[in-house]
Design an enzyme around this catalytic site. Structure first.
Site, PDB file in Angstrom:
ATOM      1  N   GLU A  66      -1.071   7.556  21.806  1.00  0.00           N
ATOM      2  CA  GLU A  66      -2.030   8.166  20.879  1.00  0.00           C
ATOM      3  C   GLU A  66      -1.759   9.655  20.692  1.00  0.00           C
ATOM      4  O   GLU A  66      -1.875  10.184  19.602  1.00  0.00           O
ATOM      5  CB  GLU A  66      -3.472   7.957  21.359  1.00  0.00           C
ATOM      6  CG  GLU A  66      -3.963   6.523  21.226  1.00  0.00           C
ATOM      7  CD  GLU A  66      -3.943   6.011  19.790  1.00  0.00           C
ATOM      8  OE1 GLU A  66      -3.912   6.820  18.847  1.00  0.00           O
ATOM      9  OE2 GLU A  66      -3.927   4.776  19.620  1.00  0.00           O
ATOM     10  N   CYS A 222      -4.555  -1.498   4.007  1.00  0.00           N
ATOM     11  CA  CYS A 222      -5.422  -0.586   3.256  1.00  0.00           C
ATOM     12  C   CYS A 222      -4.784   0.800   3.270  1.00  0.00           C
ATOM     13  O   CYS A 222      -5.347   1.771   3.761  1.00  0.00           O
ATOM     14  CB  CYS A 222      -6.814  -0.569   3.885  1.00  0.00           C
ATOM     15  SG  CYS A 222      -8.042   0.191   2.822  1.00  0.00           S
ATOM     16  N   CYS A 229      -4.926  -5.207  -1.522  1.00  0.00           N
ATOM     17  CA  CYS A 229      -6.260  -5.822  -1.417  1.00  0.00           C
ATOM     18  C   CYS A 229      -6.191  -7.348  -1.450  1.00  0.00           C
ATOM     19  O   CYS A 229      -6.992  -8.019  -0.794  1.00  0.00           O
ATOM     20  CB  CYS A 229      -7.162  -5.327  -2.537  1.00  0.00           C
ATOM     21  SG  CYS A 229      -7.402  -3.552  -2.477  1.00  0.00           S
ATOM     22  N   CYS A 232      -5.999  -8.648   1.966  1.00  0.00           N
ATOM     23  CA  CYS A 232      -6.896  -8.000   2.938  1.00  0.00           C
ATOM     24  C   CYS A 232      -7.888  -8.998   3.542  1.00  0.00           C
ATOM     25  O   CYS A 232      -8.597  -9.689   2.811  1.00  0.00           O
ATOM     26  CB  CYS A 232      -7.635  -6.869   2.243  1.00  0.00           C
ATOM     27  SG  CYS A 232      -8.819  -6.078   3.336  1.00  0.00           S
ATOM     28  N   CYS A 238     -15.827  -5.606   1.050  1.00  0.00           N
ATOM     29  CA  CYS A 238     -15.386  -4.284   0.573  1.00  0.00           C
ATOM     30  C   CYS A 238     -16.026  -3.930  -0.767  1.00  0.00           C
ATOM     31  O   CYS A 238     -15.773  -4.567  -1.787  1.00  0.00           O
ATOM     32  CB  CYS A 238     -13.865  -4.273   0.446  1.00  0.00           C
ATOM     33  SG  CYS A 238     -13.249  -2.683  -0.133  1.00  0.00           S
TER      34      CYS A 238
HETATM   35 FE1  SF4 Z   1      -8.878  -1.673   1.670  1.00  0.00          FE
HETATM   36 FE2  SF4 Z   1     -10.970  -2.854   0.556  1.00  0.00          FE
HETATM   37 FE3  SF4 Z   1      -8.562  -3.250  -0.459  1.00  0.00          FE
HETATM   38 FE4  SF4 Z   1      -9.208  -4.263   1.936  1.00  0.00          FE
HETATM   39  S1  SF4 Z   1     -10.076  -4.792  -0.050  1.00  0.00           S
HETATM   40  S2  SF4 Z   1      -7.289  -3.224   1.385  1.00  0.00           S
HETATM   41  S3  SF4 Z   1     -10.543  -2.686   2.738  1.00  0.00           S
HETATM   42  S4  SF4 Z   1      -9.666  -1.318  -0.392  1.00  0.00           S
END
Ligand code: SF4
Length: 421
Positions: A66, A222, A229, A232, A238
């Site tokens: 980290e 993201c 997306c 995702c 979201c």
């Molecule tokens: Fe990011 Fe929302 Fe797209 Fe997922 S859906 S990648 S959280 S912007």
């Protein structure tokens, strides 16, 4: 005496996760995705709860990774991390290392005070805390130099299983998009809200994995410019994604802004949602200050070494400030807008004071300019060279100095900027 001002109204619930069923569903989707898709990183092999939790003498892998990952990309860190853990696998070993060794291993990674403070903190654990690492985020942050709120949360959750959230750049981006937070994401008010949210979201049965999953989502899906997306795992939670899908022509109440001007987490009324940006409307940041411009004259002093190979003089920088304790070619910060002739004269004067013998400005050969960007400084090195005959004795009252061959130079604790020079 007037009427006391009313406390500001709490921001609307749409900017939080207030439904326990939704929190549960989000944790499940994110962890299932992480189990399938997580990157294979060396600190993950060593760093899960267990290794340093069960063997307290070990240096927690997550701590080292980290600290290295602050300001540095994963791909660059891996090699440094492996060498570091091989050399100093335990708190005791690191506590016994010298700053010179730490700087040598850190050379090229940048932000050198990170390595120094890591070593100081290991020393403190060994000498003042009886070799026992603090195990909660609160104690880690309070007791260890160089461990801020984020690093403390990461070590406590990943190494020791404490159910505490983390907020780094990746988490800021993901959370701002999930809850359409468009106020300045570097402001303390927004940062505090994001920490609250991270602490609500963290999964108490797998806190370390949950935090890594949230950061991994920000690092791989993201991402800042073109988030994926479609792939995702949490898109159904979201708000930015939903808003992009529905857009302005089909307003849906819960994806609109809260109201003009009075929500501390919505985008400012002067910069509303821009449909051409989609989800990358979030997060938003106040404009950054431009970096400060600096000019530094640097002289590569060269002599013929005992076996005929060229040797170069390097001097050590002061033990605090920028690039503390690192070695460099003799250098002199210059005022802006000096004429070339004047720059050369100032450098010659400085070298003369150093070596105690005359140095003619004309004898300095101009080689070129090297630009290096530090986080907040745009540095231009004006590079000269000078060949010397015979030995040179530097005033021992000045900074430590030594002659090195080219190979020794590369193995020394020198910055990337000096390697460019
Ligand atoms: Fe990011 Fe929302 Fe797209 Fe997922 S859906 S990648 S959280 S912007």
């Amino acid at each position: 005496a007037g009427v006391p001002a009313a406390a500001p109204a709490p921001p609307p619930a749409r900017h939080f996760f207030s439904d326990p069923a939704e929190v549960e569903a989000l944790r499940g989707s994110l962890l299932a995705w992480y189990d399938r898709c997580k990157r294979d990183l060396p600190w993950r092999a060593l760093g899960g709860v267990g290794a340093s939790a069960l063997t307290p003498a070990l240096l927690p892998a997550v701590w080292v990774s980290e600290i290295m990952l602050q300001q540095t990309q994963v791909a660059t860190v891996i090699d440094y991390y492996n060498r570091w853990m091989q050399k100093w696998p335990t708190l005791q070993a690191l506590a016994q290392a010298s700053l010179e060794e730490v700087n040598e291993l850190w050379a090229g990674l940048g932000y050198y005070s990170r390595g120094k403070r890591l070593q100081e903190a290991a020393r403190k654990v060994v000498s003042e805390l009886a070799g026992r690492m603090p195990r909660t985020a609160e104690d880690l942050q309070k007791l260890l130099p160089g461990v801020g709120r984020y690093t403390a949360g990461a070590i406590a959750s990943i190494s020791y299983g404490q159910a505490t959230g983390v907020v780094d750049g990746n988490v800021i981006r993901v959370l701002c998009r999930l809850r359409s937070i468009g106020a300045d994401s570097s402001s303390p008010a927004v940062i505090d809200r994001l920490w609250d949210m991270a602490n609500v979201l963290v999964d108490s049965s797998r806190p370390g994995d949950f935090n890594q999953a949230l950061m991994e989502l920000g690092a791989t899906v993201c991402v800042p410019k073109a988030p994926l997306c479609g792939e995702c795992p949490v898109k159904q939670h979201c708000q930015a994604w939903r808003r992009k899908l529905f857009g302005k022509p089909h307003p849906v109440p819960d994806i609109e802004d809260c109201g003009v001007g009075d929500c501390p987490l919505c985008p400012p009324a002067t910069e509303p949602w821009d449909s051409s940006l989609g989800v990358t409307n979030f997060p938003r940041k106040a404009a950054k200050k431009p970096p400060r411009a600096m000019r530094t004259a640097t002289c590569v002093l060269q002599r013929r070494g005992c076996h005929g190979a060229p040797e170069y003089l390097i001097v050590q920088r002061p033990s605090s400030g920028l690039l503390a304790g690192l070695w460099e070619f003799p250098s002199l910060p210059l005022a802006q807008d000096l004429q070339e002739k004047k720059e050369r004269e100032e450098l010659a004067d400085q070298l003369q004071a150093w070596m105690g013998r005359p140095v003619a400005a004309k004898g300095l050969q101009f080689i070129g300019e090297v630009i290096h960007i530090f986080s907040h400084i745009h540095q231009t090195y004006v590079v000269y060279s000078l060949h010397l005959d015979g030995d040179v004795t530097l005033d021992p009252a000045l900074s430590p100095s030594r002659w090195v061959t080219e190979d020794e130079f590369h193995a020394s604790a020198v910055s990337t900027a000096m390697k460019k020079v």
